[in-house]
Design a protein around this motif. Sequence first.
Motif, PDB file in Angstrom:
ATOM      1  N   THR A 101       0.847  -1.191   0.000  1.00  0.00           N
ATOM      2  CA  THR A 101       0.000   0.000   0.000  1.00  0.00           C
ATOM      3  C   THR A 101       0.883   1.242   0.000  1.00  0.00           C
ATOM      4  O   THR A 101       1.963   1.251   0.594  1.00  0.00           O
ATOM      5  CB  THR A 101      -0.940   0.046   1.216  1.00  0.00           C
ATOM      6  N   ILE A 102       0.432   2.259  -0.690  1.00  0.00           N
ATOM      7  CA  ILE A 102       1.129   3.542  -0.769  1.00  0.00           C
ATOM      8  C   ILE A 102       0.180   4.625  -0.280  1.00  0.00           C
ATOM      9  O   ILE A 102      -0.944   4.745  -0.782  1.00  0.00           O
ATOM     10  CB  ILE A 102       1.572   3.844  -2.206  1.00  0.00           C
ATOM     11  N   SER A 103       0.626   5.384   0.694  1.00  0.00           N
ATOM     12  CA  SER A 103      -0.236   6.407   1.290  1.00  0.00           C
ATOM     13  C   SER A 103       0.005   7.776   0.674  1.00  0.00           C
ATOM     14  O   SER A 103       1.076   8.060   0.116  1.00  0.00           O
ATOM     15  CB  SER A 103       0.016   6.474   2.799  1.00  0.00           C
ATOM     16  N   CYS A 104      -1.011   8.617   0.781  1.00  0.00           N
ATOM     17  CA  CYS A 104      -0.959   9.987   0.274  1.00  0.00           C
ATOM     18  C   CYS A 104      -1.712  10.839   1.295  1.00  0.00           C
ATOM     19  O   CYS A 104      -2.930  10.706   1.444  1.00  0.00           O
ATOM     20  CB  CYS A 104      -1.606  10.054  -1.101  1.00  0.00           C
ATOM     21  N   SER A 105      -0.983  11.685   1.983  1.00  0.00           N
ATOM     22  CA  SER A 105      -1.567  12.474   3.057  1.00  0.00           C
ATOM     23  C   SER A 105      -1.682  13.936   2.654  1.00  0.00           C
ATOM     24  O   SER A 105      -0.734  14.525   2.140  1.00  0.00           O
ATOM     25  CB  SER A 105      -0.704  12.338   4.309  1.00  0.00           C
ATOM     26  N   GLY A 106      -2.840  14.513   2.935  1.00  0.00           N
ATOM     27  CA  GLY A 106      -3.074  15.904   2.572  1.00  0.00           C
ATOM     28  C   GLY A 106      -3.763  16.666   3.682  1.00  0.00           C
ATOM     29  O   GLY A 106      -3.462  16.466   4.865  1.00  0.00           O
ATOM     30  N   SER A 107      -4.689  17.523   3.299  1.00  0.00           N
ATOM     31  CA  SER A 107      -5.398  18.363   4.260  1.00  0.00           C
ATOM     32  C   SER A 107      -6.822  18.605   3.782  1.00  0.00           C
ATOM     33  O   SER A 107      -7.234  18.116   2.729  1.00  0.00           O
ATOM     34  CB  SER A 107      -4.664  19.693   4.408  1.00  0.00           C
ATOM     35  N   SER A 108      -7.544  19.393   4.564  1.00  0.00           N
ATOM     36  CA  SER A 108      -8.938  19.692   4.216  1.00  0.00           C
ATOM     37  C   SER A 108      -9.046  20.536   2.952  1.00  0.00           C
ATOM     38  O   SER A 108     -10.103  20.574   2.322  1.00  0.00           O
ATOM     39  CB  SER A 108      -9.632  20.405   5.369  1.00  0.00           C
ATOM     40  N   SER A 109      -7.971  21.212   2.581  1.00  0.00           N
ATOM     41  CA  SER A 109      -8.031  22.046   1.376  1.00  0.00           C
ATOM     42  C   SER A 109      -7.793  21.237   0.104  1.00  0.00           C
ATOM     43  O   SER A 109      -7.976  21.754  -1.000  1.00  0.00           O
ATOM     44  CB  SER A 109      -7.026  23.192   1.449  1.00  0.00           C
ATOM     45  N   ASN A 110      -7.379  20.002   0.252  1.00  0.00           N
ATOM     46  CA  ASN A 110      -7.158  19.185  -0.949  1.00  0.00           C
ATOM     47  C   ASN A 110      -7.879  17.838  -0.838  1.00  0.00           C
ATOM     48  O   ASN A 110      -9.058  17.745  -1.176  1.00  0.00           O
ATOM     49  CB  ASN A 110      -5.675  19.033  -1.266  1.00  0.00           C
ATOM     50  N   ILE A 111      -7.221  16.811  -0.320  1.00  0.00           N
ATOM     51  CA  ILE A 111      -7.849  15.482  -0.277  1.00  0.00           C
ATOM     52  C   ILE A 111      -9.147  15.490   0.513  1.00  0.00           C
ATOM     53  O   ILE A 111     -10.119  14.818   0.146  1.00  0.00           O
ATOM     54  CB  ILE A 111      -6.857  14.443   0.297  1.00  0.00           C
ATOM     55  N   GLY A 112      -9.178  16.262   1.591  1.00  0.00           N
ATOM     56  CA  GLY A 112     -10.355  16.262   2.449  1.00  0.00           C
ATOM     57  C   GLY A 112     -11.635  16.679   1.763  1.00  0.00           C
ATOM     58  O   GLY A 112     -12.732  16.328   2.211  1.00  0.00           O
ATOM     59  N   SER A 114      -6.060  -0.852  -6.600  1.00  0.00           N
ATOM     60  CA  SER A 114      -7.254  -0.323  -5.963  1.00  0.00           C
ATOM     61  C   SER A 114      -6.932   0.974  -5.245  1.00  0.00           C
ATOM     62  O   SER A 114      -5.773   1.239  -4.899  1.00  0.00           O
ATOM     63  CB  SER A 114      -7.823  -1.340  -4.960  1.00  0.00           C
ATOM     64  N   GLY A 115      -7.957   1.790  -5.051  1.00  0.00           N
ATOM     65  CA  GLY A 115      -7.772   3.048  -4.355  1.00  0.00           C
ATOM     66  C   GLY A 115      -8.837   3.259  -3.311  1.00  0.00           C
ATOM     67  O   GLY A 115      -9.955   2.756  -3.440  1.00  0.00           O
ATOM     68  N   SER A 116      -8.470   3.993  -2.274  1.00  0.00           N
ATOM     69  CA  SER A 116      -9.427   4.331  -1.231  1.00  0.00           C
ATOM     70  C   SER A 116      -9.073   5.688  -0.659  1.00  0.00           C
ATOM     71  O   SER A 116      -7.956   6.189  -0.839  1.00  0.00           O
ATOM     72  CB  SER A 116      -9.443   3.264  -0.122  1.00  0.00           C
ATOM     73  N   LYS A 117     -10.051   6.284   0.025  1.00  0.00           N
ATOM     74  CA  LYS A 117      -9.835   7.581   0.652  1.00  0.00           C
ATOM     75  C   LYS A 117     -10.577   7.624   1.977  1.00  0.00           C
ATOM     76  O   LYS A 117     -11.701   7.122   2.092  1.00  0.00           O
ATOM     77  CB  LYS A 117     -10.344   8.711  -0.253  1.00  0.00           C
ATOM     78  N   SER A 118      -9.921   8.218   2.962  1.00  0.00           N
ATOM     79  CA  SER A 118     -10.555   8.408   4.264  1.00  0.00           C
ATOM     80  C   SER A 118     -10.075   9.727   4.831  1.00  0.00           C
ATOM     81  O   SER A 118      -8.876   9.911   5.059  1.00  0.00           O
ATOM     82  CB  SER A 118     -10.206   7.258   5.218  1.00  0.00           C
ATOM     83  N   GLY A 119     -10.999  10.636   5.043  1.00  0.00           N
ATOM     84  CA  GLY A 119     -10.634  11.943   5.579  1.00  0.00           C
ATOM     85  C   GLY A 119      -9.681  12.682   4.662  1.00  0.00           C
ATOM     86  O   GLY A 119      -9.996  12.953   3.502  1.00  0.00           O
ATOM     87  N   THR A 120      -8.508  12.995   5.181  1.00  0.00           N
ATOM     88  CA  THR A 120      -7.526  13.758   4.406  1.00  0.00           C
ATOM     89  C   THR A 120      -6.389  12.883   3.885  1.00  0.00           C
ATOM     90  O   THR A 120      -5.315  13.386   3.541  1.00  0.00           O
ATOM     91  CB  THR A 120      -6.942  14.903   5.247  1.00  0.00           C
ATOM     92  N   SER A 121      -6.622  11.573   3.810  1.00  0.00           N
ATOM     93  CA  SER A 121      -5.613  10.653   3.289  1.00  0.00           C
ATOM     94  C   SER A 121      -6.213   9.707   2.266  1.00  0.00           C
ATOM     95  O   SER A 121      -7.408   9.401   2.320  1.00  0.00           O
ATOM     96  CB  SER A 121      -4.990   9.832   4.420  1.00  0.00           C
ATOM     97  N   ALA A 122      -5.363   9.278   1.366  1.00  0.00           N
ATOM     98  CA  ALA A 122      -5.761   8.306   0.347  1.00  0.00           C
ATOM     99  C   ALA A 122      -4.712   7.201   0.291  1.00  0.00           C
ATOM    100  O   ALA A 122      -3.565   7.399   0.703  1.00  0.00           O
ATOM    101  CB  ALA A 122      -5.893   8.974  -1.023  1.00  0.00           C
ATOM    102  N   THR A 123      -5.135   6.054  -0.213  1.00  0.00           N
ATOM    103  CA  THR A 123      -4.236   4.906  -0.283  1.00  0.00           C
ATOM    104  C   THR A 123      -4.389   4.184  -1.611  1.00  0.00           C
ATOM    105  O   THR A 123      -5.512   3.960  -2.083  1.00  0.00           O
ATOM    106  CB  THR A 123      -4.536   3.916   0.862  1.00  0.00           C
TER     107      THR A 123
END
Lengths: 110, 122
Positions: free
Chosen positions: A19-30, A64-73
């Motif tokens: 799995t590869i994570s991608c962390s952001g914020s409310s202004s982008n991924i959120g 596969s892809g998923s998103k939760s809050g301000t992070s995606a995987t």
Amino acid sequence: QSVLTQPPSVSAAPGQKVTISCSGSSSNIGNNYVSWYQQLPGTAPKLLIYDNNKRPSGIPDRFSGSKSGTSATLGITGLQTGDEADYYCGTWDSSLSAAVFGGGTQLTVL
Amino acid sequence: QVQLQESGPGLVKPSQTLSLTCTVSGGSISSGGYYWSWIRQHPGKGLEWIGYIYYSGSTYYNPSLKSRVTISVDTSKNQFSLKLSSVTAADTAVYYCARGHRKGNYNWFDPWGQGTLVTVSS
């Protein structure tokens, strides 16, 4: 520094899952969908996932892809040596008013 | 299927204007629905979105580059172009054109051209 944070590298054995994570914020991924791209050595990026978890035609369901809050995987199962590449996440940042990408994650299949 | 191909000089002198063209085949820019985009990748680095144009001529640029960027479209030739003025060595990168899909402000890019390396040097 990229707006979206990805680990610089990940590795796993053939046949395994990574799995590869991608962390952001409310202004982008959120508050936006996320897309993922695969860049094989010396080639252009290729779309793997859009709208958080949708695969374009021709992309195997090993990805596969998923998103939760301000992070995606991004998940990749049944790893193959041909999966060795750089992987990038992307979305829109409403504070920057721009499309943004993560710094990329290099996948090594040991 | 739609294919994109970048073309233009591989070497540009500092302070001059970088000019690239993307030729689209297998589909018409005029059909609408897509945002024809430019994205660059500095050597060994990540991706940076430059901007996009709609077939009507409407444009949207990355605010960080907006003062130096112009994207235009020629629907008769099924091409769109990038001009980046006052270039420096920091503009040395592989430049990609891509077809952008949009949902609200969110974009995804598919397909991409093969990319062209532009070096800024005297």
